[in-house]
Design an enzyme around this catalytic site. Structure first.
Site, PDB file in Angstrom:
ATOM      1  N   CYS A   1       0.833  -1.191   0.000  1.00  0.00           N
ATOM      2  CA  CYS A   1       0.000   0.000   0.000  1.00  0.00           C
ATOM      3  C   CYS A   1       0.874   1.251   0.000  1.00  0.00           C
ATOM      4  CB  CYS A   1      -0.958   0.094   1.188  1.00  0.00           C
ATOM      5  SG  CYS A   1      -2.131  -1.252   1.260  1.00  0.00           S
TER       6      CYS A   1
ATOM      7  N   ARG B   1       3.912  -0.239  -4.663  1.00  0.00           N
ATOM      8  CA  ARG B   1       3.634  -0.780  -3.332  1.00  0.00           C
ATOM      9  C   ARG B   1       2.273  -1.469  -3.242  1.00  0.00           C
ATOM     10  NH1 ARG B   1       6.930   1.253   0.568  1.00  0.00           N
ATOM     11  NH2 ARG B   1       5.395   0.693   2.124  1.00  0.00           N
TER      12      ARG B   1
ATOM     13  N   TRP C   1      -2.967  -2.544  -1.745  1.00  0.00           N
ATOM     14  CA  TRP C   1      -2.655  -3.967  -1.888  1.00  0.00           C
ATOM     15  C   TRP C   1      -3.545  -4.640  -0.852  1.00  0.00           C
ATOM     16  CZ3 TRP C   1      -0.793  -8.084   1.064  1.00  0.00           C
ATOM     17  CH2 TRP C   1      -0.323  -9.194   0.330  1.00  0.00           C
TER      18      TRP C   1
ATOM     19  N   ASN D   1      -2.106   1.809   5.929  1.00  0.00           N
ATOM     20  CA  ASN D   1      -1.279   0.718   5.422  1.00  0.00           C
ATOM     21  C   ASN D   1      -0.951  -0.161   6.619  1.00  0.00           C
ATOM     22  OD1 ASN D   1       0.715  -0.882   4.282  1.00  0.00           O
ATOM     23  ND2 ASN D   1       2.285   0.717   4.348  1.00  0.00           N
ATOM     24  N   GLY D   2      -1.112  -1.488   6.487  1.00  0.00           N
ATOM     25  CA  GLY D   2      -0.848  -2.387   7.614  1.00  0.00           C
ATOM     26  C   GLY D   2      -2.106  -3.129   7.989  1.00  0.00           C
TER      27      GLY D   2
ATOM     28  N   GLU E   1      16.417 -18.679  -6.010  1.00  0.00           N
ATOM     29  CA  GLU E   1      16.149 -17.282  -6.358  1.00  0.00           C
ATOM     30  C   GLU E   1      15.678 -17.173  -7.814  1.00  0.00           C
ATOM     31  OE1 GLU E   1      15.423 -14.531  -5.489  1.00  0.00           O
ATOM     32  OE2 GLU E   1      16.041 -13.135  -7.044  1.00  0.00           O
TER      33      GLU E   1
ATOM     34  N   LYS F   1      12.227 -15.395  -9.259  1.00  0.00           N
ATOM     35  CA  LYS F   1      12.156 -14.385 -10.337  1.00  0.00           C
ATOM     36  C   LYS F   1      11.176 -14.843 -11.417  1.00  0.00           C
ATOM     37  CE  LYS F   1      13.428 -11.502  -8.859  1.00  0.00           C
ATOM     38  NZ  LYS F   1      13.961 -11.705  -7.565  1.00  0.00           N
TER      39      LYS F   1
ATOM     40  N   GLU G   1       7.466 -14.777 -10.088  1.00  0.00           N
ATOM     41  CA  GLU G   1       6.952 -13.421  -9.841  1.00  0.00           C
ATOM     42  C   GLU G   1       6.437 -12.733 -11.092  1.00  0.00           C
ATOM     43  OE1 GLU G   1       8.901 -10.711  -6.495  1.00  0.00           O
ATOM     44  OE2 GLU G   1      10.418 -11.660  -7.736  1.00  0.00           O
TER      45      GLU G   1
ATOM     46  N   HIS H   1      15.377 -37.844  -5.399  1.00  0.00           N
ATOM     47  CA  HIS H   1      14.610 -38.215  -4.190  1.00  0.00           C
ATOM     48  C   HIS H   1      13.141 -37.818  -4.308  1.00  0.00           C
ATOM     49  CE1 HIS H   1      18.299 -39.397  -2.232  1.00  0.00           C
ATOM     50  NE2 HIS H   1      18.837 -38.242  -2.589  1.00  0.00           N
TER      51      HIS H   1
ATOM     52  N   LYS I   1       5.825  -4.396  -3.522  1.00  0.00           N
ATOM     53  CA  LYS I   1       7.270  -4.256  -3.401  1.00  0.00           C
ATOM     54  C   LYS I   1       7.761  -4.489  -1.982  1.00  0.00           C
ATOM     55  CE  LYS I   1      11.442  -3.249  -4.715  1.00  0.00           C
ATOM     56  NZ  LYS I   1      12.157  -4.402  -5.305  1.00  0.00           N
TER      57      LYS I   1
HETATM   58  C1  AGP Z   1      11.915 -10.103  -4.617  1.00  0.00           C
HETATM   59  O1  AGP Z   1      11.895 -10.230  -5.996  1.00  0.00           O
HETATM   60  C2  AGP Z   1      10.612 -10.170  -3.991  1.00  0.00           C
HETATM   61  N1  AGP Z   1       9.757  -9.143  -4.472  1.00  0.00           N
HETATM   62  C3  AGP Z   1      10.524 -10.387  -2.505  1.00  0.00           C
HETATM   63  O2  AGP Z   1      10.776 -11.740  -2.286  1.00  0.00           O
HETATM   64  C4  AGP Z   1      11.450  -9.544  -1.583  1.00  0.00           C
HETATM   65  O3  AGP Z   1      12.773  -9.925  -1.788  1.00  0.00           O
HETATM   66  C5  AGP Z   1      11.048  -9.757  -0.109  1.00  0.00           C
HETATM   67  O4  AGP Z   1       9.737  -9.343   0.072  1.00  0.00           O
HETATM   68  C6  AGP Z   1      11.978  -9.033   0.840  1.00  0.00           C
HETATM   69  O5  AGP Z   1      11.974  -7.654   0.612  1.00  0.00           O
HETATM   70  P1  AGP Z   1      13.104  -6.726   1.212  1.00  0.00           P
HETATM   71  O6  AGP Z   1      14.372  -7.067   0.510  1.00  0.00           O
HETATM   72  O7  AGP Z   1      12.646  -5.336   0.901  1.00  0.00           O
HETATM   73  O8  AGP Z   1      13.194  -7.016   2.668  1.00  0.00           O
END
Ligand code: AGP
Length: 592
Positions: A2, A28, A76, A102-103, A470, A474, A477, A493, A587
């Protein structure tokens, strides 16, 4: 999670300023949006809609009337579906009190029940709306007192702003979710969830800490502690980010701009002060347990750190995801060390891990991009990434800078910082060579081959195992293709049962002790029909497609993730997804 933006000042186009600011915070949250503006006759006009604020050209004509006080929200969703009613701002029945938030107000159901029994009527399914009614309920001693009383009743982590029809002011409070006040020209003030939103007006900011409140009115910005309401002074901090750093600079999306920026961001990370690194290295050597903590991508970076410390410094470190840190509680001592990894410095799960560690007296080191974030301010030592604003939801440049700093730290613990810097400087040159249009085209061709698949497997061994995890994040996402990362040795396994004819399997390798074994794993899946995309320094006949990555010794994890970032971006574009604003994500995740 948000975006909130507010304006109070001499300009009578407050609603338009808020619209512009909110567009910069859309990363956000982008389910729905809304703006409230207080007009010269005292009325508060609200406009809200489902959809992305970036697509808004004109505001409702009522919001075009002169106004000096306004705020808005890009949502969000957490509580309540994505509907116009659930979009913020939320108002009381008569429109006297208006709030954005927000929250999460964790006790909202209980409060809502009480308010309904007193005759309040609710229009939304959100937790936010209770705050407006709580203020309305306490108004007899004025707006400020009512706001403070409302904050005493709500539980949880939040940033909340309110306006009242009776008074020309904005009141905001923070507990756990970011809010920054910007001081502009001629008595103008801004409040935003993140600094880039008001960079075009000012670089002078004041950070609201947890349990603090700010009032913007004709007397300027006044800050108070909560719950006692005692006035406090705030230092103005000058931010060194340039406005254009937060723009697309001709790229179609922030994600590809930020991928390309890795040519420069790595060198900024490598130039981290030696004394600072040595100080942290000393703490790691003397610590009664070192824990590296992060969430999502930052959590995978923490895992890479475990391998780097083992390989370079022969040092064991513990790795925990922020949300799972509770299990470390019994082992934390005042001599323990926690290294928190984060781009935003506002991730609620990581912040909670820090709170737990601090309660045990542990030392906190953070590796963060936003140097003035909550995490940085909670830390004993901050190792800044200096990567500039990262706006695409998918983390790219922050990730590689975080790995670079962990690599330097591992070398510092091994008392061999010079070799660390040399390794990274050579790696930086190789990244420069990689990030060219031909390389992009080569990866785009791989994307064309797999863009219609339903699953992608990614495998790696050693430090390439967390890189495979990782890589999967990517791909998930932004391409929305089901992707999973595995340790190469684990395939047999169980996961190998998932392979069918043509399933793409990305095999990440380096010139290391695991190279032969990962190729054997690649062969195992190829024999069962997988399409093998090799990512690494050496070509192999097993590969159906090879994406070359120069050998970079212990800096290889940094280089290996870059082609996957590009592949994920190309897949998103090919599948007509918006890579900067992937569905269901935000984000910065400021809820637990
Ligand atoms: C990364 O591509 C993601 N959007 C997400 O996993 C992110 O890394 C995670 O929410 C942690 O965010 P931060 O690095 O701002 O703490």
């Amino acid at each position: 999670m948000c975006g909130i933006f507010a304006y109070f000042g001499p300009n009578d186009k407050a609603a338009e300023i808020v619209l512009k600011g909110l567009k910069k915070l859309e990363y956000r949250g982008y389910d729905s949006w809304g703006i409230a503006a207080k007009q010269e006759n005292g009325d508060i006009v609200v406009e809200k809609h489902v959809g992305k604020i970036s697509e808004v050209i004109n505001l409702n004509e009522k919001l075009e009337k002169p106004s000096h006080v306004a705020f808005g929200h890009s949502r969000w969703a957490t509580h309540g579906g994505v509907t116009e009613y659930n979009a913020h701002p939320h108002t009381t029945e008569n429109g006297e009190v208006v709030v954005v938030h927000n929250g999460i107000f964790e006790n909202y159901l209980e409060l809502k029940g009480e308010l309904i029994s007193q005759g309040h009527q609710f229009r939304s399914e959100t937790d936010t709306e209770v705050f407006a009614h709580l203020i309305e309920d306490e108004m007899e001693e004025g707006f400020e007192a009512a706001f403070i009383r409302a904050t005493k009743k709500v539980e949880g982590r939040y940033a909340v702003l309110a306006m009242s029809k009776d008074e020309n002011k904005i009141i905001a409070a923070r507990r756990g979710s970011p809010l920054i006040v910007g001081k502009g020209q001629d008595g103008a003030y801004f409040i935003a969830s993140d600094v880039p939103a008001f960079l075009e007006y000012t670089k002078d900011v004041m950070y609201l800490d947890d349990n603090q409140m700010v009032i913007l009115d004709k007397d300027g910005a006044r800050f108070f502690n909560l719950p006692d309401g005692k006035q406090i002074e705030k230092r103005i901090i000058s931010i060194d980010w340039e406005e254009e750093m937060a723009d697309k600079c001709g790229y179609p999306h922030f994600m590809i701009k930020e991928i390309m920026e890795q040519k420069e961001t790595i060198s900024r990370a490598i130039n981290l002060d030696s004394e600072l690194l040595s100080e942290v290295a000393e703490k790691i050597r003397g610590a009664f347990g070192t824990y590296i903590v992060g969430c999502g991508t930052a959590g995978k970076v923490a895992m890479v750190g475990e391998y780097l410390f083992a390989e370079i410094a022969k040092k064991h470190v513990n790795v925990k995801f922020g949300s799972e840190f509770g299990s470390a509680k019994s082992f934390l001592k005042d001599r323990s060390l926690v290294i928190a990894i984060s781009q935003s410095g506002e991730t609620a799960d990581t912040l909670e891990a820090i709170e737990i560690a601090k309660s045990k007296g542990a030392t906190i080191v953070s590796i963060v991009n936003v140097e003035t974030s909550t995490m940085a301010r909670m830390s004993d030592i901050v190792l800044p990434l200096k990567a500039g604003p990262e706006k695409a939801v998918a983390s790219t440049k922050a990730t590689t800078s975080q790995i670079a700093i962990l690599t330097l730290l591992a070398y510092a613990v091994a008392d061999d910082l010079n070799t660390g810097r040399k390794t990274l400087i050579e790696a930086e040159g190789k990244i420069n060579d990689m990030l060219n249009p031909r390389y992009e085209q080569h990866i785009e061709a791989a994307s064309d081959r797999i863009k219609d698949c339903s699953d992608i497997m990614v495998i790696g061994r050693g430090s390439n195992y967390p890189i495979a995890l990782e890589a999967a994040i990517k791909l998930q996402e932004v391409s929305y293709i089901h992707a999973e990362g595995f340790a190469g040795g684990e395939l047999k396994h169980g996961p190998i049962a998932l392979i069918s004819e043509g399933t793409p399997c990305i095999v990440i390798s380096s010139n290391d002790e695991y190279q032969k074994e990962i190729l054997s794993n690649a062969m195992e899946v190829k024999s069962r029909g997988a399409l093998i995309i090799g990512v690494g320094p050496e070509k192999s006949e097993i590969y159906d497609y090879w994406i070359k990555v120069p050998d970079a010794l212990n800096a290889s994890p940094i280089l290996n993730i870059i082609p996957i970032q590009i592949l994920a971006y190309k897949l998103a574009v090919a599948r007509q997804n918006n890579p900067d604003m992937p569905r269901n994500l935000a984000k910065s995740v400021t809820v637990k």
